[in-house]
Design an enzyme around this catalytic site. Structure first.
Site, PDB file in Angstrom:
ATOM      1  CD  GLU A  20     -54.762  27.812  29.749  1.00 17.11           C
ATOM      2  OE1 GLU A  20     -54.769  27.129  30.779  1.00 17.11           O
ATOM      3  OE2 GLU A  20     -55.457  28.841  29.617  1.00 17.11           O
ATOM      4  CD1 TRP A  67     -53.301  30.016  33.078  1.00 18.27           C
ATOM      5  CD2 TRP A  67     -53.473  30.174  35.315  1.00 18.27           C
ATOM      6  NE1 TRP A  67     -54.169  31.037  33.369  1.00 18.27           N
ATOM      7  CE2 TRP A  67     -54.298  31.155  34.732  1.00 18.27           C
ATOM      8  CE3 TRP A  67     -53.410  30.083  36.702  1.00 18.27           C
ATOM      9  CZ2 TRP A  67     -55.061  32.044  35.493  1.00 18.27           C
ATOM     10  CZ3 TRP A  67     -54.168  30.973  37.465  1.00 18.27           C
ATOM     11  CH2 TRP A  67     -54.977  31.940  36.868  1.00 18.27           C
ATOM     12  CD1 TRP A  95     -64.040  22.071  54.659  1.00 17.74           C
ATOM     13  CD2 TRP A  95     -65.302  22.284  52.824  1.00 17.74           C
ATOM     14  NE1 TRP A  95     -63.424  22.982  53.830  1.00 17.74           N
ATOM     15  CE2 TRP A  95     -64.174  23.133  52.696  1.00 17.74           C
ATOM     16  CE3 TRP A  95     -66.229  22.260  51.782  1.00 17.74           C
ATOM     17  CZ2 TRP A  95     -63.960  23.941  51.577  1.00 17.74           C
ATOM     18  CZ3 TRP A  95     -66.014  23.060  50.675  1.00 17.74           C
ATOM     19  CH2 TRP A  95     -64.893  23.890  50.578  1.00 17.74           C
ATOM     20  CG  ASN A 122     -58.469  23.152  32.499  1.00 15.76           C
ATOM     21  OD1 ASN A 122     -58.081  22.911  33.634  1.00 15.76           O
ATOM     22  ND2 ASN A 122     -58.833  24.368  32.106  1.00 15.76           N
ATOM     23  CD1 TRP A 149     -60.292  23.279  49.799  1.00 21.10           C
ATOM     24  CD2 TRP A 149     -58.550  22.215  48.891  1.00 21.10           C
ATOM     25  NE1 TRP A 149     -59.175  23.671  50.485  1.00 21.10           N
ATOM     26  CE2 TRP A 149     -58.079  23.046  49.945  1.00 21.10           C
ATOM     27  CE3 TRP A 149     -57.633  21.467  48.183  1.00 21.10           C
ATOM     28  CZ2 TRP A 149     -56.725  23.132  50.301  1.00 21.10           C
ATOM     29  CZ3 TRP A 149     -56.280  21.547  48.527  1.00 21.10           C
ATOM     30  CH2 TRP A 149     -55.838  22.364  49.579  1.00 21.10           C
ATOM     31  CD1 TRP A 182     -57.840  19.498  43.009  1.00 22.73           C
ATOM     32  CD2 TRP A 182     -59.954  19.741  43.698  1.00 22.73           C
ATOM     33  NE1 TRP A 182     -58.568  18.453  42.500  1.00 22.73           N
ATOM     34  CE2 TRP A 182     -59.869  18.564  42.911  1.00 22.73           C
ATOM     35  CE3 TRP A 182     -61.190  20.083  44.237  1.00 22.73           C
ATOM     36  CZ2 TRP A 182     -60.976  17.753  42.651  1.00 22.73           C
ATOM     37  CZ3 TRP A 182     -62.293  19.268  43.987  1.00 22.73           C
ATOM     38  CH2 TRP A 182     -62.177  18.119  43.190  1.00 22.73           C
TER      39      TRP A 182
HETATM   40  C1  LIG Z   1     -59.300  20.674  39.859  1.00 23.01           C
HETATM   41  C2  LIG Z   1     -58.135  20.658  38.885  1.00 23.01           C
HETATM   42  C3  LIG Z   1     -57.029  19.863  39.137  1.00 23.01           C
HETATM   43  C4  LIG Z   1     -55.933  19.858  38.249  1.00 23.01           C
HETATM   44  N1  LIG Z   1     -54.874  19.050  38.522  1.00 23.01           N
HETATM   45  C5  LIG Z   1     -53.795  19.070  37.690  1.00 23.01           C
HETATM   46  C6  LIG Z   1     -52.669  18.246  37.946  1.00 23.01           C
HETATM   47  O1  LIG Z   1     -52.600  17.507  38.931  1.00 23.01           O
HETATM   48  N2  LIG Z   1     -51.632  18.279  37.053  1.00 23.01           N
HETATM   49  C7  LIG Z   1     -51.662  19.100  35.954  1.00 23.01           C
HETATM   50  O2  LIG Z   1     -50.692  19.080  35.172  1.00 23.01           O
HETATM   51  N3  LIG Z   1     -52.707  19.908  35.717  1.00 23.01           N
HETATM   52  C8  LIG Z   1     -53.779  19.914  36.526  1.00 23.01           C
HETATM   53  N4  LIG Z   1     -54.849  20.714  36.255  1.00 23.01           N
HETATM   54  C9  LIG Z   1     -54.744  21.704  35.162  1.00 23.01           C
HETATM   55  C10 LIG Z   1     -55.255  21.260  33.787  1.00 23.01           C
HETATM   56  O3  LIG Z   1     -56.530  20.694  33.886  1.00 23.01           O
HETATM   57  C11 LIG Z   1     -54.320  20.281  33.083  1.00 23.01           C
HETATM   58  O4  LIG Z   1     -52.994  20.746  33.122  1.00 23.01           O
HETATM   59  C12 LIG Z   1     -54.713  20.108  31.609  1.00 23.01           C
HETATM   60  O5  LIG Z   1     -56.048  19.666  31.517  1.00 23.01           O
HETATM   61  C13 LIG Z   1     -53.773  19.125  30.955  1.00 23.01           C
HETATM   62  O6  LIG Z   1     -54.169  18.850  29.642  1.00 23.01           O
HETATM   63  P1  LIG Z   1     -53.276  19.313  28.412  1.00 23.01           P
HETATM   64  O7  LIG Z   1     -51.871  18.906  28.630  1.00 23.01           O
HETATM   65  O8  LIG Z   1     -53.952  18.810  27.188  1.00 23.01           O
HETATM   66  O9  LIG Z   1     -53.394  20.888  28.520  1.00 23.01           O
HETATM   67  P2  LIG Z   1     -53.125  22.035  27.450  1.00 23.01           P
HETATM   68  O10 LIG Z   1     -54.391  22.807  27.297  1.00 23.01           O
HETATM   69  O11 LIG Z   1     -52.521  21.485  26.223  1.00 23.01           O
HETATM   70  O12 LIG Z   1     -52.118  22.993  28.199  1.00 23.01           O
HETATM   71  C14 LIG Z   1     -50.691  22.860  28.074  1.00 23.01           C
HETATM   72  C15 LIG Z   1     -50.071  22.703  29.441  1.00 23.01           C
HETATM   73  O13 LIG Z   1     -50.319  23.851  30.235  1.00 23.01           O
HETATM   74  C16 LIG Z   1     -50.426  23.475  31.605  1.00 23.01           C
HETATM   75  N5  LIG Z   1     -51.747  23.876  32.112  1.00 23.01           N
HETATM   76  C17 LIG Z   1     -52.875  24.067  31.406  1.00 23.01           C
HETATM   77  N6  LIG Z   1     -53.871  24.492  32.225  1.00 23.01           N
HETATM   78  C18 LIG Z   1     -53.337  24.550  33.466  1.00 23.01           C
HETATM   79  C19 LIG Z   1     -53.850  24.908  34.744  1.00 23.01           C
HETATM   80  N7  LIG Z   1     -55.124  25.315  34.931  1.00 23.01           N
HETATM   81  N8  LIG Z   1     -53.027  24.833  35.810  1.00 23.01           N
HETATM   82  C20 LIG Z   1     -51.744  24.438  35.681  1.00 23.01           C
HETATM   83  N9  LIG Z   1     -51.202  24.094  34.482  1.00 23.01           N
HETATM   84  C21 LIG Z   1     -51.995  24.158  33.399  1.00 23.01           C
HETATM   85  C22 LIG Z   1     -50.289  21.961  31.668  1.00 23.01           C
HETATM   86  O14 LIG Z   1     -48.960  21.648  32.006  1.00 23.01           O
HETATM   87  C23 LIG Z   1     -50.620  21.536  30.236  1.00 23.01           C
HETATM   88  O15 LIG Z   1     -50.006  20.322  29.879  1.00 23.01           O
HETATM   89  C24 LIG Z   1     -55.958  20.709  37.109  1.00 23.01           C
HETATM   90  C25 LIG Z   1     -57.086  21.504  36.870  1.00 23.01           C
HETATM   91  C26 LIG Z   1     -58.162  21.475  37.747  1.00 23.01           C
HETATM   92  C27 LIG Z   1     -59.345  22.362  37.458  1.00 23.01           C
END
Ligand SMILES: Cc1cc2nc3c(=O)[nH]c(=O)nc-3n(C[C@H](O)[C@H](O)[C@H](O)COP(=O)(O)OP(=O)(O)OC[C@H]3O[C@@H](n4cnc5c(N)ncnc54)[C@H](O)[C@@H]3O)c2cc1C
Length: 466
Positions: A276, A279, A307, A342, A360, A383
Site C-alpha cells: 500500500e 501504491w 459527463w 480507503n 472525476w 480518482w
Molecule cells: C478516490 C480516492 C482518493 C484518494 N485520495 C488520496 C489522497 O489525496 N491522499 C492520500 O494519501 N491517499 C489518497 N487515497 C488513497 C487511500 O485512500 C489513502 O491513502 C488511505 O485511505 C489513507 O489511510 P491510511 O493512512 O490509514 O492507509 P494505510 O492502509 O495505513 O496505508 C498506508 C499508507 O499507504 C499509502 N496508500 C494506501 N493506499 C493507497 C492508495 N490507494 N494510493 C496511494 N497511496 C496509498 C498511504 O500513504 C497510506 O498512508 C485516495 C483513494 C481514493 C480511492
C-alpha cells in the site's frame, strides 16, 4: 564568502527533523537558517490548511528546542528565497525534491538563479522509497501497471536506511531585517473562523513529527498484524492513519518501510501494508512522468465521456445526502474528520463517476478541499483509477453497488450507524437499504437520489459511446 556564511534549509513537504537528507546536508556545512515559504501560487484545501498550521507550529517548536527557529515567509517563492539569501549572505540553499510539475518548475528556476549568483543549490531525494527515474522498464520507459513496477521496485532492494535527526545543529543568528519580515502560522490565516468547522479534525488528529511517530509505533504494536484481513472494514481501526503525516512529511516512507519491515520480513500482513505504501510511490512516480495527472485523462479516449452537469446531485453527494448509507457515512466522515477509509473512498468515487455520471475532476476537487491528506499525486491518481481513465485502472464497467458494498464491508452496519445516527435504529437487514424498511423507514433521511439499476445502465451506455 565567509566560512561561517549560513546554509538555508528550505522546508516544503518534509516538515520533520529525522531522516531529512537536506537538513543533514545543511547542518554538516555549518550554521543553518530554516525557511518555509507560504506562497498563494501553491493553493491548499481547507483541511490541508488546518493541518499546515499545526505542522508549522510543531516544526518551529522542535527547532526551538534545539536552539533554532523556523523562519516563515509569506509571498512569492522565488522572491522570498532570493531575498533571504541576500539578507543572510547564504552560501547555499538545500531542499528535498518534490515531484509535481509546478514545484519542479519553480525549483529549477530558483536553482538556476542561485547558481548564476554563485550560490550553491542542492536538492536531495524527496519522500519516496526510490526516485521515480530509478524504476524503469527494460526499455527505460515508465511502468503503466502497478504489479511489474512493484516487482522492479523491490528488486532494487530496500530503500536507504533512515538518517537520524542532526545532533546539536548550529543555527545562524537571524538578522533583525529578516525577523521583521517573518510571519507566524497564526498570521497565515490557515485556521477556519466563522464558522470554525475544525472540531472533528482537532479531535482526531495531531500534526507534527512526534505525533506521527507515536501513531506509527502504535500501528506496529497493535494493528499491523491483521492488516491484510481487516483493512477493508471501515468500522475497524485497522489501518495506520499515517496518510496526512506522509503528505506533510512528518514521517518518511523510508522510515515507515524500515520500521515495519523489521517486525517480520515475509509476513503477509507486512507485505500487504508495504505494497500500500508502494501504491503511494506509484502515484507519485505517475505524477512525475505524467505531469497533467490532475487535469487530464491518462487514457485520452475518456476525453469524449459525456459527463453530466448536475449541481443538485453533486451537492447531495458532498453533503452525504444521497440516500445510500455507505456513501453518506463516508462523505460525512470526510466532512467531520478530514479523512475517509480507503474502501469507502473507492465506493463514493465510483458512485459519483458512474451512478451520477459526474466528471472525476469534480470529485477530486472536493476531496482536495476536504481531506487532511489531500495529495497532488495520490488524489487524482486514485480518482482516475476508479473512473477507469487512469493507469492500471479498474475497468469503467466495474460499478460498485453501494448496497452490496455496504453489506460486504460493513455487515453489522457499525460504520454506517456511527455516521448516520438518524438510521441507527434500523435492523441489520435494512441498514444499507433504508427505503426497504417500510413503516420504520427514517423520516429525516433522504430517499435515494438515483435508481441504481437505471443509473448503472446510463453509465454503461455513456461509456459505450467512447
Ligand atoms: C478516490 C480516492 C482518493 C484518494 N485520495 C488520496 C489522497 O489525496 N491522499 C492520500 O494519501 N491517499 C489518497 N487515497 C488513497 C487511500 O485512500 C489513502 O491513502 C488511505 O485511505 C489513507 O489511510 P491510511 O493512512 O490509514 O492507509 P494505510 O492502509 O495505513 O496505508 C498506508 C499508507 O499507504 C499509502 N496508500 C494506501 N493506499 C493507497 C492508495 N490507494 N494510493 C496511494 N497511496 C496509498 C498511504 O500513504 C497510506 O498512508 C485516495 C483513494 C481514493 C480511492
Amino acid at each position: 564568502m565567509s566560512d561561517c556564511a549560513p546554509t538555508i534549509m528550505w522546508f516544503r513537504d518534509d516538515l520533520r527533523l529525522a531522516d531529512n537528507s537536506a537538513l543533514c546536508d545543511a547542518t554538516s556545512r555549518g550554521p543553518v537558517v530554516c525557511l518555509y515559504v507560504h506562497d498563494p501560487a501553491f493553493p491548499l484545501g481547507g483541511a490541508e490548511k488546518w493541518w499546515l498550521h499545526g505542522a508549522l507550529s510543531a516544526l518551529d517548536h522542535d527547532l526551538r528546542a534545539q536552539g533554532g527557529q523556523l523562519c516563515i515567509m509569506a509571498g512569492d517563492t522565488h522572491e522570498s528565497v532570493s531575498w533571504l539569501v541576500g539578507q543572510v549572505s547564504a552560501r547555499a540553499v538545500v531542499w528535498n525534491r518534490r515531484y509535481g510539475p509546478h514545484g519542479r518548475q519553480v525549483d529549477a528556476e530558483i536553482k538556476a538563479t542561485l547558481k548564476a549568483r554563485g550560490i550553491d543549490a542542492c536538492s536531495h531525494p524527496g519522500n519516496m522509497l526510490h526516485e521515480p527515474w530509478q524504476v524503469r522498464t527494460r526499455q527505460g520507459t515508465p511502468f503503466r501497471v502497478f504489479t511489474p513496477w512493484w516487482r522492479a521496485m523491490q528488486a532494487k532492494g530496500p530503500p536507504l536506511p533512515p538518517l537520524p535527526a542532526p545532533d546539536r545543529p548550529a543555527f545562524a543568528v537571524v538578522p533583525s531585517v529578516v525577523r521583521d519580515r517573518l510571519v507566524t502560522p497564526g498570521d497565515l490565516g490557515l485556521l477556519p473562523v466563522r464558522p470554525d468547522w475544525a472540531q472533528g479534525l482537532r479531535a482526531q488528529w495531531q500534526p507534527g513529527e512526534g505525533a506521527a511517530h507515536a501513531r506509527l509505533d502504535a500501528f506496529i504494536a497493535e494493528q499491523v498484524h491483521g492488516y491484510s484481513t481487516q483493512r477493508e472494514l471501515p468500522a475497524q481501526p485497522a489501518t495506520s492513519g499515517l496518510s496526512p503525516s506522509l503528505r506533510f512529511g512528518h514521517v518518511s516512507s523510508r522510515q515507515i518501510w524500515h520500521a515495519v519491515d523489521a517486525t517480520g520480513q515475509g509476513d503477509q500482513d507486512i507485505a500487504c501494508f508495504l505494497s500500500e505504501v508502494g501504491w503511494r510511490d506509484f502515484a507519485h512516480a505517475t505524477l512525475f512522468d505524467f505531469p497533467d495527472l490532475g487535469t487530464r485523462n491518462l487514457r485520452p479516449e475518456y476525453d469524449a465521456m459525456p459527463w453530466r452537469h448536475d449541481p443538485a446531485a453533486l451537492r447531495a453527494w458532498q453533503m452525504g445526502k444521497t440516500g445510500y448509507p455507505i456513501i453518506d457515512a463516508g462523505m460525512r466522515e470526510l466532512w467531520h474528520t478530514g479523512w475517509m477509509h480507503n474502501r469507502v473512498r473507492m465506493v463514493v468515487a465510483s458512485f459519483l463517476t458512474k451512478h451520477l455520471l459526474l466528471d472525476w475532476r469534480v470529485g477530486a476537487a472536493w476531496f482536495a478541499d476536504t481531506l487532511v491528506d489531500a495529495d497532488a499525486a495520490s488524489n487524482p491518481f486514485n480518482w482516475q483509477w476508479v473512473a477507469g481513465c487512469g493507469l492500471d485502472a479498474a475497468p469503467y464497467f466495474r460499478i460498485f453497488n453501494p448496497v452490496s458494498q455496504g453489506e460486504k464491508f460493513d455487515p453489522a452496519g457499525e460504520y454506517v450507524r456511527q455516521w448516520l445516527p438518524e438510521i441507527a435504529h434500523l435492523s441489520d437487514k435494512h441498514i444499507h437499504a433504508p427505503w426497504k424498511a417500510g413503516s420504520s423507514a427514517p423520516r429525516g433521511y433522504p430517499a435515494p437520489i438515483v435508481d441504481l439499476a437505471g443509473a448503472r445502465a446510463r453509465a454503461l451506455a455513456a461509456w459505450k459511446t467512447l
